[in-house]
Motif scaffolding. Sequence first.
Motif, PDB file in Angstrom:
ATOM      1  N   ARG A  47       0.829  -1.210   0.000  1.00 47.34           N
ATOM      2  CA  ARG A  47       0.000   0.000   0.000  1.00 47.34           C
ATOM      3  C   ARG A  47       0.867   1.264   0.000  1.00 47.34           C
ATOM      4  NH1 ARG A  47      -4.476  -1.393  -2.137  1.00 47.34           N
ATOM      5  NH2 ARG A  47      -6.004  -0.427  -0.798  1.00 47.34           N
ATOM      6  N   LEU A  48       2.025   1.211   0.671  1.00 44.07           N
ATOM      7  CA  LEU A  48       2.950   2.348   0.640  1.00 44.07           C
ATOM      8  C   LEU A  48       3.465   2.579  -0.778  1.00 44.07           C
ATOM      9  CD1 LEU A  48       5.158   1.816   3.835  1.00 44.07           C
ATOM     10  CD2 LEU A  48       3.562   3.681   3.400  1.00 44.07           C
ATOM     11  N   SER A  49       3.710   1.505  -1.504  1.00 46.32           N
ATOM     12  CA  SER A  49       4.201   1.616  -2.879  1.00 46.32           C
ATOM     13  C   SER A  49       3.108   2.102  -3.832  1.00 46.32           C
ATOM     14  CB  SER A  49       4.713   0.256  -3.374  1.00 46.32           C
ATOM     15  OG  SER A  49       5.758  -0.188  -2.550  1.00 46.32           O
ATOM     16  N   GLU A  50       1.870   1.708  -3.571  1.00 43.83           N
ATOM     17  CA  GLU A  50       0.761   2.072  -4.467  1.00 43.83           C
ATOM     18  C   GLU A  50       0.287   3.516  -4.297  1.00 43.83           C
ATOM     19  OE1 GLU A  50      -1.431  -2.317  -4.655  1.00 43.83           O
ATOM     20  OE2 GLU A  50      -2.228  -0.764  -3.333  1.00 43.83           O
ATOM     21  N   ALA A  51       0.345   4.040  -3.093  1.00 48.34           N
ATOM     22  CA  ALA A  51      -0.228   5.358  -2.789  1.00 48.34           C
ATOM     23  C   ALA A  51       0.244   6.473  -3.726  1.00 48.34           C
ATOM     24  CB  ALA A  51       0.030   5.726  -1.334  1.00 48.34           C
ATOM     25  N   PRO A  52       1.555   6.610  -3.994  1.00 46.87           N
ATOM     26  CA  PRO A  52       1.986   7.703  -4.882  1.00 46.87           C
ATOM     27  C   PRO A  52       1.412   7.609  -6.301  1.00 46.87           C
ATOM     28  CG  PRO A  52       3.861   6.810  -3.696  1.00 46.87           C
ATOM     29  CD  PRO A  52       2.694   5.907  -3.431  1.00 46.87           C
TER      30      PRO A  52
END
Length: 188
Positions: free
Chosen positions: A142-147
């Motif tokens: 989810r950290l990778s997808e957010a941006p």
Amino acid sequence: MNTPYGDILPANKALAGATVEMINLEKREFLLRDALAPLGEAYDFILIDCPPSLEMLTLNCLCAADSILIPVQCEYYALEGLSDLISTIRIVKGRLNPAIDIEGVLLTMYDGRTNLSLQVAEQVKRHFPGQVFSTVIPRNVRLSEAPSHGKPVNAYDYSSRGSLAYRQLAEEFLERNPIPTSTNETTS
């Protein structure tokens, strides 16, 4: 941009050419410090996200900062970059900004299932005793997808492990740096 958490001043592509434009300016290392000086009383904290390279923009940030929070990816080459950064901080402290200190070191992209993450965490804690944040930012999809969705992780997926870890980091940061409460009461 004003948010419930404070003001955000995002960078854009135009900043890419800033280093070239600064080359011939006098006192170029202090441009950011001088620009932020009038804002000091208006904010409890000013957080600046720096590029992972040691160039003029990062040097400006180091000259403007009181302290630096160093994120370290739990990967081998991150340790080499950390060594270079520490050398740069020492030079900046000695020549340009004697007030700068290391706020702490933050372990990121941590995966407790891998020996590499465990070894990097152990080495960082050994080299920075008492300075490593207890909060660890996990490797998280989810950290990778957010941006890619144009959102911070807490707006993209508030309940994800990554979002929770960043909230814990904020709490730990505020425990280390409590916001002074102002009292307008006078005693007689």
